[in-house]
Scaffold this motif. Structure first.
Motif, PDB file in Angstrom:
ATOM      1  N   ARG A 377       0.692  -1.159  -0.031  1.00  0.00           N
ATOM      2  CA  ARG A 377       0.078  -0.053   0.037  1.00  0.00           C
ATOM      3  C   ARG A 377       0.902   1.247   0.115  1.00  0.00           C
ATOM      4  O   ARG A 377       0.752   2.212  -0.729  1.00  0.00           O
ATOM      5  N   ALA A 378       1.966   1.228   0.670  1.00  0.00           N
ATOM      6  CA  ALA A 378       2.731   2.279   0.977  1.00  0.00           C
ATOM      7  C   ALA A 378       3.219   2.961  -0.217  1.00  0.00           C
ATOM      8  O   ALA A 378       3.298   4.006  -0.946  1.00  0.00           O
ATOM      9  N   ILE A 379       4.041   1.908  -1.116  1.00  0.00           N
ATOM     10  CA  ILE A 379       4.814   2.227  -2.002  1.00  0.00           C
ATOM     11  C   ILE A 379       3.663   2.398  -3.477  1.00  0.00           C
ATOM     12  O   ILE A 379       4.082   3.135  -4.291  1.00  0.00           O
ATOM     13  N   ARG A 380       2.710   1.656  -3.269  1.00  0.00           N
ATOM     14  CA  ARG A 380       1.560   1.879  -4.417  1.00  0.00           C
ATOM     15  C   ARG A 380       1.147   3.369  -4.544  1.00  0.00           C
ATOM     16  O   ARG A 380       0.865   3.974  -5.430  1.00  0.00           O
ATOM     17  N   SER A 381       0.660   3.774  -3.132  1.00  0.00           N
ATOM     18  CA  SER A 381       0.252   5.096  -2.852  1.00  0.00           C
ATOM     19  C   SER A 381       1.281   6.248  -3.206  1.00  0.00           C
ATOM     20  O   SER A 381       1.068   7.092  -3.766  1.00  0.00           O
ATOM     21  N   ALA A 382       2.561   5.773  -2.948  1.00  0.00           N
ATOM     22  CA  ALA A 382       3.706   6.842  -3.543  1.00  0.00           C
ATOM     23  C   ALA A 382       3.414   6.895  -5.048  1.00  0.00           C
ATOM     24  O   ALA A 382       3.713   8.035  -5.525  1.00  0.00           O
ATOM     25  N   ALA A 383       3.508   5.808  -5.615  1.00  0.00           N
ATOM     26  CA  ALA A 383       3.470   6.015  -7.205  1.00  0.00           C
ATOM     27  C   ALA A 383       2.306   6.546  -7.529  1.00  0.00           C
ATOM     28  O   ALA A 383       2.125   7.456  -8.591  1.00  0.00           O
ATOM     29  N   ARG A 384       0.910   6.339  -6.982  1.00  0.00           N
ATOM     30  CA  ARG A 384      -0.231   6.919  -7.444  1.00  0.00           C
ATOM     31  C   ARG A 384      -0.086   8.590  -7.162  1.00  0.00           C
ATOM     32  O   ARG A 384      -0.326   9.356  -7.994  1.00  0.00           O
ATOM     33  N   GLY A 385       0.673   9.030  -6.202  1.00  0.00           N
ATOM     34  CA  GLY A 385       0.856  10.332  -5.811  1.00  0.00           C
ATOM     35  C   GLY A 385       1.584  10.992  -6.848  1.00  0.00           C
ATOM     36  O   GLY A 385       1.254  12.122  -7.184  1.00  0.00           O
ATOM     37  N   ILE A 386       2.633  10.238  -7.255  1.00  0.00           N
ATOM     38  CA  ILE A 386       3.452  10.907  -8.313  1.00  0.00           C
ATOM     39  C   ILE A 386       2.715  11.074  -9.690  1.00  0.00           C
ATOM     40  O   ILE A 386       2.971  12.038 -10.318  1.00  0.00           O
ATOM     41  N   ILE A 387       1.855  10.117  -9.914  1.00  0.00           N
ATOM     42  CA  ILE A 387       1.250  10.148 -11.093  1.00  0.00           C
ATOM     43  C   ILE A 387       0.172  11.368 -11.265  1.00  0.00           C
ATOM     44  O   ILE A 387      -0.033  12.203 -12.151  1.00  0.00           O
ATOM     45  N   HIS A 388      -0.512  11.705 -10.193  1.00  0.00           N
ATOM     46  CA  HIS A 388      -1.767  12.318  -9.773  1.00  0.00           C
ATOM     47  C   HIS A 388      -1.049  13.998  -9.924  1.00  0.00           C
ATOM     48  O   HIS A 388      -1.688  14.891 -10.011  1.00  0.00           O
ATOM     49  N   ALA A 389       0.251  13.796  -9.115  1.00  0.00           N
ATOM     50  CA  ALA A 389       0.916  15.367  -9.194  1.00  0.00           C
ATOM     51  C   ALA A 389       1.403  15.936 -10.413  1.00  0.00           C
ATOM     52  O   ALA A 389       1.375  17.070 -10.552  1.00  0.00           O
TER      53      ALA A 389
END
Length: 582
Positions: A377-389
């Protein structure tokens, strides 16, 4: 040495191709280098100068098919076994006699023509280039039985590894059956003919992988596929439930003008719909997009903020990989998604190297090791945050935090290489090291400007202050990591310690915390790694041109390293829910 095995049903058709000019006139001096009895007719070297090569080709095909015809209905429908064997670039040119020996060894290893077995299958080895041969065998023995073949591809690979060692050829990495399928020759020729830089299978694999990076739901994944411009076709059960999916490139059609579809499972083993669903379930993430002030620093842009968050998560993944626990296998998948996310949103200067790093690391995300308690969850959330930023700029805080993240990702890739090497995963370990090389190149591009600015600031520090920080560095770093004669390279590190002290931190405690986070022996430049760790821990701007501010909760006392470590050594399940660093 690479063996590639196929099966077919047209003996003469394959012989005509092998002895012909090739699809692009690439075949030269086609001739036999070996056969089942050593006396098979050679269409290109018939001793009779008046012989018709086509007639000789037909006689060779008839001789190979003799036992197939004798077996009748007992013969397999696809009775042709075809194996091409190619040496690696840079290997010496082998003689016809050496190629004949290699063909016999492979046929013995797969049990088609065992050594000293008079009833072995009939075969020929054809050479029409310096670097490879084609072995053609008909799979009916002299006693009219089929050969007992089990895992012929695996056996051929193992024999090629032994040949490489014995003959001094370049040793390739043994596979474990988890690699994606390579494009066929027909797919590669079509790509060249149509002007594509790569086969559609490879383009689609990367597009699907990027659509999956940080996706929270199955619906979001398919939405991203459509937004990427791919054609998507669902495979549904009679009940209407989705069983799988196919994708195709616009304009990629067959001779009947129909789209050429690829199922997700044929692009890569982990891109089938059931495995994608399992990944989404193991890494269920927060679907909300953080606000501009959620990190406690409203003056940081969204790309910069998310890269800082991702750096902390990547550090934790490296620690898990260094623990040599099988449970860390789940982190490899998340690291692959994080690389895909960074590659999609990186500045133009680093985009090519980061794309190459993501493609290389893709091979390292799969093995037969399965984590029983997969939590990504943590690392996939980080990837998601970068995509949406969104896309980061190549300058200012965006550029600095990109360098900060890449500095950590290099160490993560090397930790993945060690993790795979400890388990005998040679292909995955080599892929991790290739990814680390591309990440280093991208880091040098991203870090050039901010590190130069920091070095300039370090050189103009007051002499007393500079000497004090150099003494701190000399006392904290082990001599084998940074010998004393390398101290002139610590300008940027001294500047960072000075800024941390100005912001209210204890330089000695902060530096020790950065050193203790994880090993430094694999770092190409220790001072660079420590600079970025310190700037993240002290909440200093990643680009030295930005303002440095004291921590919001400053009370006149500096936090101890122990207090800071207790809140930062392991990131929470979602890095965007992390409380502001005080």
């Amino acid at each position: 040495m690479i063996p590639k095995i196929r099966r077919g049903s047209r003996t003469r058709g394959l012989l005509a191709y092998l002895f012909g000019p090739g699809k692009n006139e690439e075949h030269t001096d086609a001739h036999l280098v070996g056969s089942w009895d050593g006396f098979a007719p050679d269409p290109s070297r018939d001793p009779n100068p008046d012989a018709d090569p086509n007639a000789t080709l037909s006689r060779l095909a008839a001789a190979l098919d003799l036992r197939v015809k004798q077996a009748g209905v007992r013969a397999p429908a696809e009775h042709v076994w075809h194996c091409s064997v190619r040496t690696a670039p840079g290997d010496r040119t082998l003689s016809d006699q050496e190629w004949n020996g290699i063909a016999q060894r492979i046929l013995h290893a797969v049990n088609i023509a065992p050594k000293d077995d008079p009833d072995g299958c009939r075969w020929v080895a054809v050479r029409h280039a310096d670097d490879h041969i084609h072995i053609l065998a008909t799979m009916v023995r002299g006693d009219l039985r089929r050969p007992r073949m089990h895992f012929d591809k695996k056996q051929a690979q193992a024999e090629c590894r032994a040949v490489e060692e014995e003959m001094g050829l370049r040793r390739l990495h043994a596979g474990d059956g988890t690699a994606p399928k390579n494009p066929t020759s027909a797919e590669r020729f079509k790509a060249e003919r149509t002007g594509r830089p790569e086969a559609p299978r490879e383009t689609l694999r990367e597009a699907v992988r990027q659509a999956l990076a940080g996706a929270a739901t199955e619906a979001e994944f398919f939405t991203r596929l459509h937004e990427a411009g791919l054609r998507v076709e669902m495979r549904n059960a009679p009940s209407g439930d989705a069983l799988g999916y196919n994708v195709a490139l616009p304009g990629d059609r067959n001779r009947d003008n129909e789209p050429i579809w690829f199922a997700g499972s044929t692009l890569a083993p982990d891109l089938s719909l059931p495995k994608i669903r399992r990944r989404l379930a193991d890494g269920t993430i927060d679907q909300t997009i953080p606000s501009a002030t959620s990190s406690g620093r409203p003056d940081w842009s969204p790309p910069a903020r998310e890269r800082r968050n991702a750096t902390a998560v990547a550090e934790h993944a490296a620690i898990l990989l260094d623990s040599d626990d099988d449970q860390a296998a789940a982190q490899l998948v998340g690291i692959g998604e994080l690389l895909d996310a960074v590659a999609q949103t990186s500045p133009a200067a680093t985009r090519a190297e980061l794309g190459a790093a993501a493609r290389a690391f893709e091979r390292a995300t799969r093995s037969h090791v399965r984590a029983e308690r997969a939590d990504t969850r943590a690392i996939r959330s980080a990837a998601r945050g970068i995509i949406h930023a969104g896309r980061a700029l190549g300058r200012g805080e965006d550029g600095g935090t990109t360098a900060m993240l890449l500095s950590t990702m290099v160490l993560v890739a090397l930790a993945a290489a060690r993790w795979h090497s400890a388990r005998g995963h040679s292909q995955q370990a080599a892929a991790s090291r290739r990814a680390a090389g591309h990440l280093r190149a991208a880091y040098r591009q991203a870090a050039a400007t901010p590190m130069q600015a920091l070095s300039d600031q370090g050189r103009v520090l007051p002499a007393a202050e500079r000497s004090a920080h150099e003494a701190t560095i000399r006392a904290a770093l082990p001599k084998d990591v940074l010998p004393a004669d390398n101290l002139p390279t610590t300008d940027a590190l001294a500047a960072t310690l000075a800024q941390a002290e100005q912001a209210g931190h204890d330089p000695k405690a902060l530096l020790q915390q950065a050193i203790d986070m994880r090993e430094l022996n694999t770092a190409e430049d220790v001072t660079d790694v420590l600079v970025w760790r310190l700037r993240r821990l002290a909440q200093l701007p990643a680009h030295p041109g930005e303002r440095t501010r004291r921590p919001k909760a400053a009370t006149g006392q500096t936090k101890t390293a122990a207090n800071r470590t207790s809140t930062r050594t392991a990131p929470p399940s979602d890095p965007r829910n992390r409380p502001p660093r005080r």
